[in-house]
Design an enzyme around this catalytic site. Structure first.
Site, PDB file in Angstrom:
ATOM      1  CE  LYS A  79      -3.939   2.062   2.490  1.00 36.67           C
ATOM      2  NZ  LYS A  79      -4.777   2.024   3.709  1.00 36.67           N
ATOM      3  CB  SER A 154      -8.017   4.243   2.759  1.00 33.35           C
ATOM      4  OG  SER A 154      -7.112   3.552   3.603  1.00 33.35           O
ATOM      5  CB  SER A 178      -8.082   1.308   5.577  1.00 28.58           C
ATOM      6  OG  SER A 178      -8.777   2.527   5.575  1.00 28.58           O
TER       7      SER A 178
END
Ligand code: GLN
Length: 511
Positions: A79, A154, A178
């Protein structure tokens, strides 16, 4: 299609060790896959141009007889909230566009030390604020189950990459859900470890008292394997726990093999089993509960009244901490700088922050600054912290009655683009199920629970007490095997369709 992309990380690792396949082949298969399909899904912001070269180096070390880590040679997606030496790290923001950090986050350094190969950086909502990845400054990520729908957020990029066979395994961050919510809506597994269990050093901070780094994968065992690599004490993170953790992979293997849940007490959290949950998600949840009972699990109801205030408390605490963390983007030290000739430092900062931050980030900075301001601090931030204490107490009480708590991992299946993006409160409501674990610091996991309306994935959440991440892997692996009987066929069809690059059937998909 190349079979290598549909293998789990555990299977791939085994073939690498047996010498049936090289890391270079496995890595190239994924890089080719990304090149072929990522235009459609938008899971990656950056692809590692030296991935296959790094894979070859691992192959050479193996060929030279070096004893390597079990996961050596397995590719992994990262990420973009994590700093990666030599690879851009933007946290989904224009503010950091083009920034190449001079150091690796501890979790990234640990992947590298284990010989894992970074495939690239995955898309995310700007500074990890959001539940749909629509707030990324670099365009949305699409849900591989239906490209008209969001992949959650997210960490939508990591979840979509894993679901679309563009990576066997990925790293995410979970401040309010997330990792778990994107996992739920993309049919993948995601884990938020106990707070302090995994180092946050090098994770671009959102809300420091809530942030945790964790794995995303297609199987419970794969998440356990990755957690074993990244977890454990790090002197560079002051909140990192100094304790010995058991092998989570061993726990997952024990659980997965047993198929037995007798003697385990599962608590259904009444407040997360309410009208806020869509009826198709509720239906799958009831089936999951029935499967757990059929396998000998004892299912009871527990109550956590303070959960009713969790979303409200979180959306005061998170913006407060974020407003303080994001103060570092001052146009001087990193990233964007909007010059205003002849202007004061203050004007340059304001112009830079005005141009560099997107609307959701600005909203939260304003909210947080307000909540922390003199005269309002006690009423807002102070009250939210009290709710946080109540949530911790409610969870302690619930865990005196149950070994593991269960709930849907997300209130709905993946929603359509644009559905919530202009309605912050509707977006915030999608965090209903996940944020209590962040506020309390306790570990949580999302496992695929079967398909809801329109053939879209749903997720089951398991929550365990502080430090008891092991329970998630052990019971999670058992439940994964049980639920797989309900929906494994649909998943196999989806993966086959993806691999052949067809749009999977949406309506009427057989569960
Ligand atoms: N949806 C949550 C938020 O917008 C998720 C944040 C996170 O876990 N990074 O704050």
């Amino acid at each position: 299609m190349n079979q290598l992309i549909s293998l789990s990380a555990a299977e791939l690792a085994e073939r690498l060790r047996a010498g049936d396949v090289s890391s270079e082949e496995a890595t190239r298969a994924h890089i080719d896959r990304i090149a072929a399909v990522d235009e459609r899904y938008g899971a990656y912001l950056h692809v590692n141009a030296s991935a296959t070269e790094q894979a070859r180096a691992i192959d050479e070390r193996r060929a030279a007889g070096e004893q390597l880590h079990d996961l050596a040679g397995v590719p992994v997606a990262i990420k973009d909230v994590l700093t990666t030496k030599g690879m851009p790290s933007t946290s989904g923001s224009k503010m950091l566009e083009g920034w190449v950090p001079p150091y690796d986050a501890t979790v990234v350094a640990r992947l590298k030390a284990a010989g894992m190969v970074a495939l690239g950086k995955t898309n995310m909502d700007e500074f990890a604020m959001g539940s749909s990845t629509e707030y990324s400054a670099f365009g949305p990520t699409r849900n591989p189950w239906d490209v008209d729908r969001v992949p959650g957020g997210s960490g939508g990029g990591s979840a979509a990459a894993v679901a679309a066979l563009e990576a066997p395994i990925a790293l995410g961050s979970d401040t309010g859900g997330s990792i778990r919510q994107p996992a739920a809506v993309t049919g993948t597994v995601g884990v938020k470890p106990t707070y302090g269990g995994v180092s946050r050093y090098g994770a671009i901070a959102l809300a420091s008292s809530l942030d945790q780094i964790g794995p995303v994968s297609r199987t419970v065992l794969d998440s356990a394997l990755l957690h074993d690599v990244i977890g454990g004490h790090d002197p560079r993170d002051a909140t990192s726990l100094e304790r010995e953790w058991p092998s989570f992979a061993a726990a997952a293997k024990r659980g997965g093999a047993s198929g037995d849940l007798s003697g385990v007490r599962f608590g259904i959290v009444k407040e997360l089993d309410s009208e806020g949950i869509a009826s198709d998600v509720q239906a799958r949840f009831r089936e999951a509960v029935a499967a757990i009972e059929a396998a000998g699990g004892e299912v009871i109801k527990v109550t956590a009244p303070s959960f009713t205030y969790a979303v409200a408390a979180y959306y005061l605490i998170l913006p407060s901490e974020a407003s303080s963390n994001l103060a570092r983007f001052d146009s001087v030290r990193y990233g964007l700088r909007v010059e205003e000739p002849g202007q004061t430092v203050e004007r340059v900062m304001a112009a830079t922050r005005g141009a560099g931050f997107g609307p959701e980030v600005k909203r939260r900075i304003i909210l947080g600054t307000y909540a922390l301001s003199a005269g309002y601090y006690d009423a807002y931030y102070g009250s939210a912290q009290k709710v946080r204490t109540l949530i911790q107490r409610d969870l302690e009480r619930a865990f005196s009655e149950a070994d593991v708590l269960i709930s849907p991992a997300a209130p709905t299946t993946a929603f359509k683009f644009g559905e919530k993006v202009d309605d912050p409160l509707a977006m915030y409501a999608s965090d209903l199920t996940t944020i209590a674990a962040n506020l309390a610091g306790t570990p949580g996991m999302s496992i695929p629970m079967g398909l809801g309306d329109g053939g879209l994935p749903t997720g089951l959440q398991l929550m365990a007490p502080m430090f008891e991440d092991e329970r998630l892997y052990r019971y999670g692996a058992t439940i994964e095997a049980l639920l797989n009987q309900n929906w494994g066929g649909a998943l196999a069809l989806q993966n086959a369709a993806l691999a052949e690059d067809r749009q999977p059937a949406q309506e009427g998909t057989d569960r």
